[in-house]
Scaffold this active site. Structure first.
Site, PDB file in Angstrom:
ATOM      1  N   ASP A 128       0.870  -1.173   0.000  1.00 26.07           N
ATOM      2  CA  ASP A 128       0.000   0.000   0.000  1.00 26.07           C
ATOM      3  C   ASP A 128       0.913   1.230   0.000  1.00 26.07           C
ATOM      4  O   ASP A 128       2.056   1.185   0.464  1.00 26.07           O
ATOM      5  CB  ASP A 128      -0.960   0.003   1.192  1.00 26.07           C
ATOM      6  CG  ASP A 128      -2.141   0.940   0.931  1.00 26.07           C
ATOM      7  OD1 ASP A 128      -2.085   1.749  -0.011  1.00 26.07           O
ATOM      8  OD2 ASP A 128      -3.135   0.873   1.688  1.00 26.07           O
TER       9      ASP A 128
HETATM   10  C1  BGC Z   1      -4.961   3.407  -0.097  1.00 25.17           C
HETATM   11  C2  BGC Z   1      -5.081   2.370  -1.206  1.00 25.17           C
HETATM   12  C3  BGC Z   1      -4.948   3.057  -2.541  1.00 25.17           C
HETATM   13  C4  BGC Z   1      -3.592   3.761  -2.576  1.00 25.17           C
HETATM   14  C5  BGC Z   1      -3.290   4.447  -3.892  1.00 25.17           C
HETATM   15  C6  BGC Z   1      -3.707   4.250  -0.235  1.00 25.17           C
HETATM   16  O1  BGC Z   1      -3.725   5.312   0.649  1.00 25.17           O
HETATM   17  O2  BGC Z   1      -4.951   2.757   1.164  1.00 25.17           O
HETATM   18  O3  BGC Z   1      -6.300   1.699  -1.102  1.00 25.17           O
HETATM   19  O4  BGC Z   1      -5.060   2.127  -3.576  1.00 25.17           O
HETATM   20  O5  BGC Z   1      -3.569   4.744  -1.543  1.00 25.17           O
HETATM   21  O6  BGC Z   1      -4.032   5.569  -4.068  1.00 25.17           O
END
Ligand code: BGC
Length: 762
Positions: free
Chosen positions: A264
């Site tokens: 993530d």
């Molecule tokens: C979120 C993810 C997301 C990623 C990219 C993160 O803060 O937890 O779910 O895909 O950002 O935007």
């Protein structure tokens, strides 16, 4: 002349060298890995910073992979979801933005209990993904809705792992059928937002296996997603992104996952440990991480085998991508056709919770007094990375008007003027910035409606409809407070005053809930005649709700979670953060003191496997609305249930007859009750489900539900094994977990024990 000859010589020798270099797609991956420098390998494992050149094509990619031209390795593109494909670019030479379809949120999709609907939505999203030039969608998300206050519940499917897993698998299959990839996230146990990068989820092996990992296991095995996103949180003392046991031993060795694991975005953890654990891509990617990988190999803290293993995974992934295959994106997906898919999905997942004395459907002669700010200011989806750039949102007033429902112009006019005035007042607060991106724009408070105004409308109108809206998103959990889980005073007064005055005239009141997740209903449900759970139904929301209110479509959605009478009845409420008692500074940059705090630094999943209906149903606790519940404008009869077993599979058939006066669909559920054994077990657990086709009045259909007998097992952590006890199981077939229509006995002669050795415990 000499100079020209020299340049020619250099160019020719460079060309020869390039010819000799193995090329992706032409030569075996092993050959490419052998020819790569350590720097190149490290670059490939770290998300690439989007350059200006790329930005023209796909500026809103949440991440990309690095190109390495000399091996023919292109950049590939990942974009957020899950409510759509988060494109947000300008069409060159114009000032027009590109849009994606805003689909209903995952919770609504799970409420359809129809995997075909999920596949269809997946196909439409998959089409937009590749037609906008992306390779991978960062969705679906399938964490368990452990507690209604989790800010991201709208992105997740259910409190039940089987329903979550099945819905995810259908979505992934649909999506990947169009040539791009899906990412299932967030692996694992990411069920709260407070301190999302630091919180340690402390969960027993049994609860992990049966609840928090089961959904992922089903999705991985049934749909082969291209990618898994490792989560921000820790699990039993170890950061999930640093856990070799979770990301390699369990995910790859035990479950057979063969795609890529992406971290993530931007979590502040150790690069070397994460590469070793099995994260193939560091996302969103920082140049320092490339350096850390190189230094790790040079100083012996990271093995070249680990690096090569991940590089191979990434190359295998790139080989499948539309970008590598030089797919020519049209940049013009059929948004009109997908809008229809969005509306059709939305109507399948709207849940009719209450309908006293046929308050619904509306009749032709009705004139509606449409109250509530939510009727005019409607949410299609939640906030954060899931908030997609849709072309429009049909709100309730537009939806009703499109459906030729008469609304009262004085009420419409009052709210339109009120909202315009509020908008001016909130202009300074509601500017686009990171805070509002995460937490949303400030919403106008509920308008105060004078009693005489309502009294007049109760004379002119035949029914009142009130919409209540809620929103939430990533990085912030919801609050068990007024204005969030609870109604505000203004909303309570609106519901009770309108009800009192309309009821005095013998007229009915219906509440529409436009929310990403559960909220308190029990405290005001008795005041009103009808309640429709519309969730956040996507860009076509108002039209979809109107389809249900008018009876154009008979509701067939059912709850994917339990709606409790009181928040404190929910077992996890004892161990869920009350983040609003802390300052931002503490939550974003937690010191030792905050890290030592229960529910923030760590969360005890004390309720263990007793999540949602497993608790309420087993211990006979009253609820507002049970798991699997939803009304229809018709009635159904269940008959002639039969079961057959062959090898390890059990197939149950049951006849469903529409015994009412209008056509409708029924979501049929199959629960198992295990014989008494060593472990304490839930009274009922969902093992299969199916939705009928549209049944005309009097029509009967046979529904078939199948499950694998070993999947009746519970996880015995003392022997780290799934155990299906021998004995007689009761299969309960019903309309909800509490509305069982018929049962069948299933005999399991010999117990089945399957070893599952990976212990996710530090
Ligand atoms: C979120 C993810 C997301 C990623 C990219 C993160 O803060 O937890 O779910 O895909 O950002 O935007």
């Amino acid at each position: 002349m000499k100079k020209t000859l020299f340049v020619l010589f250099v160019l020719v020798s460079m060309g020869l060298q390039a010819q000799k270099l193995p090329q992706l797609g032409k030569d075996p991956i092993n050959k490419i890995v052998e020819a790569m420098t350590l720097e190149e390998k490290a670059t490939l494992l770290v998300g690439y910073q989007v350059s200006n050149a790329d930005a023209n094509i796909i500026a809103t990619a949440a991440g990309t992979t690095a190109p390495i031209a000399r091996f023919g390795i292109p950049s590939t593109y990942m974009v957020d979801g899950p409510s759509g494909v988060r494109v947000d670019t300008i069409i060159p030479g114009t000032d027009k933005r590109r849009y994606c379809t805003g689909f209903p949120t995952a919770t609504l999709l799970a409420s359809t209990w129809d995997t075909q609907v999920l596949e269809k939505v997946g196909e439409a999203m998959g089409d937009e993904l590749v037609e906008y030039g992306y390779d991978v969608l960062l969705a679906p998300a399938l964490n368990i809705q452990r507690n209604p206050l989790c800010g991201r519940n709208f992105e997740y499917y259910s409190e039940d792992p089987y329903l979550s897993g099945k819905m995810t698998a259908a979505m992934v299959k649909g999506l990947q059928s169009k040539g791009g990839g899906a990412t299932i996230k967030h692996f694992a146990a990411n069920s709260q937002q407070s301190m999302r990068m630091f919180n340690d989820a402390r969960i027993s092996q049994r609860a992990l296996r049966e609840i928090y990992l089961k959904n992922f296991e089903i999705a991985v095995k049934e749909s082969k997603p291209w990618s898994v996103m490792s989560s921000y949180n820790s699990l039993n003392g170890e950061h999930t992104q640093e856990s070799y046991l979770l990301l390699t031993t369990l995910l790859r060795d035990e479950w057979g996952f063969d795609g890529i694991v992406v971290t993530d975005w931007g979590s502040p953890k150790e690069t070397v440990t994460r590469i070793h654990a099995g994260n193939d891509l560091m996302m969103g990617g920082e140049p320092r991480q490339t350096k850390e990988i190189i230094e790790g190999v040079q100083n012996g803290t990271l093995s070249m085998e680990d690096v090569d293993r991940n590089v191979k995974n990434v190359l295998r992934y790139i080989l499948q991508t539309p970008t590598f295959k030089k797919y020519k994106a049209s940049l013009n997906p059929d948004l009109k056709a997908h809008a229809i898919v969005s509306r059709e999905a939305a109507v399948e997942g709207i849940v009719l919770l209450k309908n006293n004395e046929n308050a619904l459907p509306l009749v032709k002669e009705d004139t509606i007094a449409l109250f509530g700010v939510g009727s005019y200011y409607f949410y299609a989806n939640g906030l954060g990375s899931a908030d997609v750039n849709k072309p429009y949102v049909v709100n309730m007033i537009q939806g009703l008007q499109n459906a030729q429902v008469k609304t009262h112009p004085i009420v419409d006019d009052f709210y339109n003027k009120y909202l315009t005035a509020q908008e001016i007042q909130l202009k300074e607060t509601n500017i686009p910035n990171w805070r509002n991106w995460f937490f949303g724009f400030k919403r106008p408070q509920e308008a105060i409606i004078e009693e005489f105004f309502t009294a007049h409308r109760a004379k002119d109108c035949s029914k009142a409809v009130i919409t209540i809206s809620r929103n939430a998103g990533e990085a912030l959990d919801r609050e068990n407070e007024e204005g969030d889980y609870l109604l505000t005073r203004g909303e309570r007064e609106l519901i009770s005053n309108v009800s009192k005055i309309f009821h005095a005239q013998g007229k009915k009141v219906i509440v529409v809930l436009n929310t990403g997740g559960a909220m308190d209903i029990a405290s005001w449900a008795n005041d009103v005649d009808g309640i429709v759970m519309a969730w956040q139904p996507g860009q076509e929301g108002g039209d979809a709700v109107a389809d249900i209110l008018t009876g154009k479509v008979n509701p067939s959605g059912k709850l994917p979670m339990t709606l409790a009478i009181d928040y404190n009845d929910i077992p996890s409420s004892k161990n869920f953060p009350q983040h609003w008692k802390f300052s931002w500074d503490e939550l974003l940059r937690p010191g030792k003191e905050v890290m030592a705090k229960k529910d923030l630094g760590y969360t005890l999943y004390e309720e263990d496997i007793w999540v949602g209906y497993r608790h309420f149903n087993t211990f006979n606790k009253p609820v507002a609305f049970p798991f699997g519940y939803g009304l229809s404008y018709t009635t159904f009869e269940y008959s002639n249930a039969k079961l057959k077993t062959a090898k390890n599979t059990c197939t149950v058939t049951v006849e469903i007859t529409n015994t009412g006066k209008v056509a409708g669909k029924e979501a049929v559920q199959l629960y198992s009750t295990a014989p008494k054994g060593k472990l304490e077990k839930p009274l009922r657990e969902l093992k299969a489900f199916a939705k009928t086709k549209l049944l005309q009045p009097g029509e009967t259909t046979t529904v078939t539900m199948t499950f694998a007998i070993p999947d009746l097992a519970s996880f015995d952590e003392s022997i780290m094994s799934w155990v299906t006890d021998a004995g007689t199981y009761t299969l309960s077939i019903g309309a909800s977990v509490e509305d069982i229509k018929t049962t069948l006995p299933l005999n399991v002669k010999k117990s089945i024990v399957r070893k599952a050795p990976t212990k996710i415990l530090h």
